[in-house]
Write a protein that holds these residues in place. Structure first.
Motif, mmCIF file in Angstrom:
data_model
loop_
_atom_site.group_PDB
_atom_site.id
_atom_site.type_symbol
_atom_site.label_atom_id
_atom_site.label_comp_id
_atom_site.label_asym_id
_atom_site.label_seq_id
_atom_site.Cartn_x
_atom_site.Cartn_y
_atom_site.Cartn_z
ATOM 1 N N ASP A 159 0.892 -1.161 0.000
ATOM 2 C CA ASP A 159 0.000 0.000 0.000
ATOM 3 C C ASP A 159 0.927 1.206 0.000
ATOM 4 O O ASP A 159 1.632 1.443 0.988
ATOM 5 N N VAL A 160 0.958 1.941 -1.102
ATOM 6 C CA VAL A 160 1.933 3.032 -1.225
ATOM 7 C C VAL A 160 1.727 4.116 -0.169
ATOM 8 O O VAL A 160 2.612 4.934 0.070
ATOM 9 N N ARG A 161 0.555 4.116 0.490
ATOM 10 C CA ARG A 161 0.288 5.100 1.537
ATOM 11 C C ARG A 161 0.929 4.712 2.871
ATOM 12 O O ARG A 161 0.924 5.497 3.811
ATOM 13 N N ASN A 162 1.456 3.482 2.935
ATOM 14 C CA ASN A 162 2.012 2.962 4.170
ATOM 15 C C ASN A 162 3.512 2.716 3.989
ATOM 16 O O ASN A 162 3.920 1.817 3.268
ATOM 17 N N SER B 166 7.359 7.942 -1.743
ATOM 18 C CA SER B 166 7.766 6.921 -0.776
ATOM 19 C C SER B 166 8.486 5.754 -1.462
ATOM 20 O O SER B 166 9.527 5.282 -0.996
ATOM 21 N N VAL B 167 7.948 5.288 -2.598
ATOM 22 C CA VAL B 167 8.581 4.181 -3.321
ATOM 23 C C VAL B 167 9.931 4.634 -3.889
ATOM 24 O O VAL B 167 10.929 3.904 -3.824
ATOM 25 N N ILE B 168 9.969 5.850 -4.417
ATOM 26 C CA ILE B 168 11.226 6.401 -4.946
ATOM 27 C C ILE B 168 12.295 6.430 -3.843
ATOM 28 O O ILE B 168 13.446 6.015 -4.054
ATOM 29 N N HIS C 204 -6.949 14.198 1.185
ATOM 30 C CA HIS C 204 -5.684 13.673 1.717
ATOM 31 C C HIS C 204 -5.331 12.355 1.041
ATOM 32 O O HIS C 204 -4.174 12.095 0.729
ATOM 33 N N ASN C 205 -6.358 11.500 0.812
ATOM 34 C CA ASN C 205 -6.100 10.182 0.230
ATOM 35 C C ASN C 205 -5.551 10.274 -1.186
ATOM 36 O O ASN C 205 -4.644 9.516 -1.562
ATOM 37 N N VAL C 206 -6.085 11.195 -2.000
ATOM 38 C CA VAL C 206 -5.626 11.276 -3.387
ATOM 39 C C VAL C 206 -4.170 11.745 -3.452
ATOM 40 O O VAL C 206 -3.377 11.255 -4.258
ATOM 41 N N PHE C 207 -3.788 12.663 -2.568
ATOM 42 C CA PHE C 207 -2.386 13.101 -2.535
ATOM 43 C C PHE C 207 -1.497 12.025 -1.897
ATOM 44 O O PHE C 207 -0.363 11.811 -2.334
ATOM 45 N N ALA C 208 -2.026 11.334 -0.876
ATOM 46 C CA ALA C 208 -1.257 10.265 -0.220
ATOM 47 C C ALA C 208 -0.927 9.154 -1.208
ATOM 48 O O ALA C 208 0.144 8.544 -1.135
ATOM 49 N N THR C 209 -1.818 8.907 -2.140
ATOM 50 C CA THR C 209 -1.607 7.834 -3.123
ATOM 51 C C THR C 209 -0.805 8.325 -4.330
ATOM 52 O O THR C 209 0.245 7.779 -4.667
ATOM 53 N N ASN C 210 -1.318 9.370 -4.976
ATOM 54 C CA ASN C 210 -0.752 9.787 -6.265
ATOM 55 C C ASN C 210 0.573 10.521 -6.148
ATOM 56 O O ASN C 210 1.384 10.480 -7.072
ATOM 57 N N LEU C 211 0.797 11.208 -5.037
ATOM 58 C CA LEU C 211 2.028 11.992 -4.883
ATOM 59 C C LEU C 211 2.942 11.415 -3.806
ATOM 60 O O LEU C 211 4.031 10.943 -4.100
ATOM 61 N N TYR C 212 2.469 11.418 -2.551
ATOM 62 C CA TYR C 212 3.344 10.972 -1.461
ATOM 63 C C TYR C 212 3.677 9.480 -1.594
ATOM 64 O O TYR C 212 4.781 9.052 -1.246
ATOM 65 N N GLY C 213 2.726 8.689 -2.104
ATOM 66 C CA GLY C 213 2.980 7.260 -2.312
ATOM 67 C C GLY C 213 4.095 7.038 -3.315
ATOM 68 O O GLY C 213 5.000 6.224 -3.097
ATOM 69 N N ALA C 214 4.039 7.780 -4.420
ATOM 70 C CA ALA C 214 5.090 7.673 -5.438
ATOM 71 C C ALA C 214 6.445 8.073 -4.856
ATOM 72 O O ALA C 214 7.469 7.409 -5.087
#
Length: 268
Positions: free
Chosen positions: A49-52, A106-108, A94-104
């Motif tokens: 889960d990219v948010r985690n 985080s993986v980087i 918050h969820n859309v930014f947590a997934t589309n931006l902060y999630g990306a």
């Protein structure tokens, strides 16, 4: 030696089509999904889960433990969101930014130490043509993808000395199941936006359902992978979608706004 590819959001749409194509072309593919049950796919699927952050770290460390490297990261996991800005719940914003931006991001952050040690790597961020302009009733989505475009520009310059390439590919409308997974703010009875928002929802779903084949995006991603030094940004979509970006640069801002409003049947 087979190149190792990590693709987030790999069980449907663009992510799945890309994973299948890359497997066929001889890459060793690791896909991720929040739910890894009931998927019969010809590549490894890891829970993420990219948010985690802990979930992201665990998946990346598992790949490193198994094969020792990551050559290509394709940040594809994303969610849609629609609604009048006035009526969007803060939690969903918050969820859309947590997934589309902060999630990306985080993986980087998790793959970069390995790529720096290798002195090689390619990061492809899947943005959106919607990220180049504020679209009515999709402003939060446009903003999350627009931020990803800018983050990519900055990151490219930071990691270039380490032999790492970074780029974005922005799709237009593709026939994927993003519409079913998109958060739709409800059409509120007696809302000032009720009628026009319902019309916009119908229009958006038409655009997605009549969109291009996700296999076209997969082919574009493969082409970029095979490009020695990719450009900063790529666009993949219809002529109209791509020309809309050029027109934004060329037209006076109010003229462009008027054109967008006409396209979305918002002229009153």
């Amino acid at each position: 030696m087979k190149k190792i590819v990590l693709i987030t959001g790999a069980t449907s749409g663009i992510g799945k089509e890309t994973a299948l194509l890359l497997v066929q072309k001889g890459f060793l593919v690791y896909g991720t999904a929040r739910n890894t049950d009931h998927h019969n796919l010809p590549f490894r699927l890891l829970p993420m889960d990219v948010r985690n952050e802990a979930s992201v770290q665990a998946a990346v460390q598992q790949i490193i433990a198994e094969v020792g490297r990551i050559d290509i990261l394709i940040n594809n996991a994303g969610v849609g969101i629609t609604g009048a800005l006035e009526e969007l719940p803060t939690e969903q914003l918050h969820n859309v930014f947590a997934t589309n931006l902060y999630g990306a991001i985080s993986v980087i952050q998790q793959v970069l130490p390995t790529m720096r040690a290798q002195h090689s790597g390619l990061i492809i961020n899947i943005a959106s043509i919607a990220g180049y302009m504020g679209l009515p009733f999709r402003g939060a989505y446009s903003a999350s993808k627009g931020a990803l475009l800018l983050i990519t520009e900055a990151l490219r310059m930071e990691v270039k000395p380490f032999g790492i390439e970074v780029t974005t590919i922005s799709p237009g409308d593709y026939a994927t199941d993003i519409a079913s997974r998109r958060y739709h703010a409800p059409v509120i009875e007696n809302s000032a936006y009720a009628q026009v928002y319902q019309e916009q929802l119908n229009l958006m779903n038409e655009h997605v359902n009549s969109g291009g084949n996700p296999a076209e995006m997969a082919a574009k991603i493969l082409k970029v992978i095979n490009t020695p030094h990719p450009k900063v940004h790529y666009k993949q979509g219809s002529f109209l979608q791509k020309i809309s970006i050029a027109l934004k640069r060329l037209l006076p801002s109010k003229r462009y706004e008027k054109m967008l409003m006409k396209h979305y049947h918002l002229n009153h």
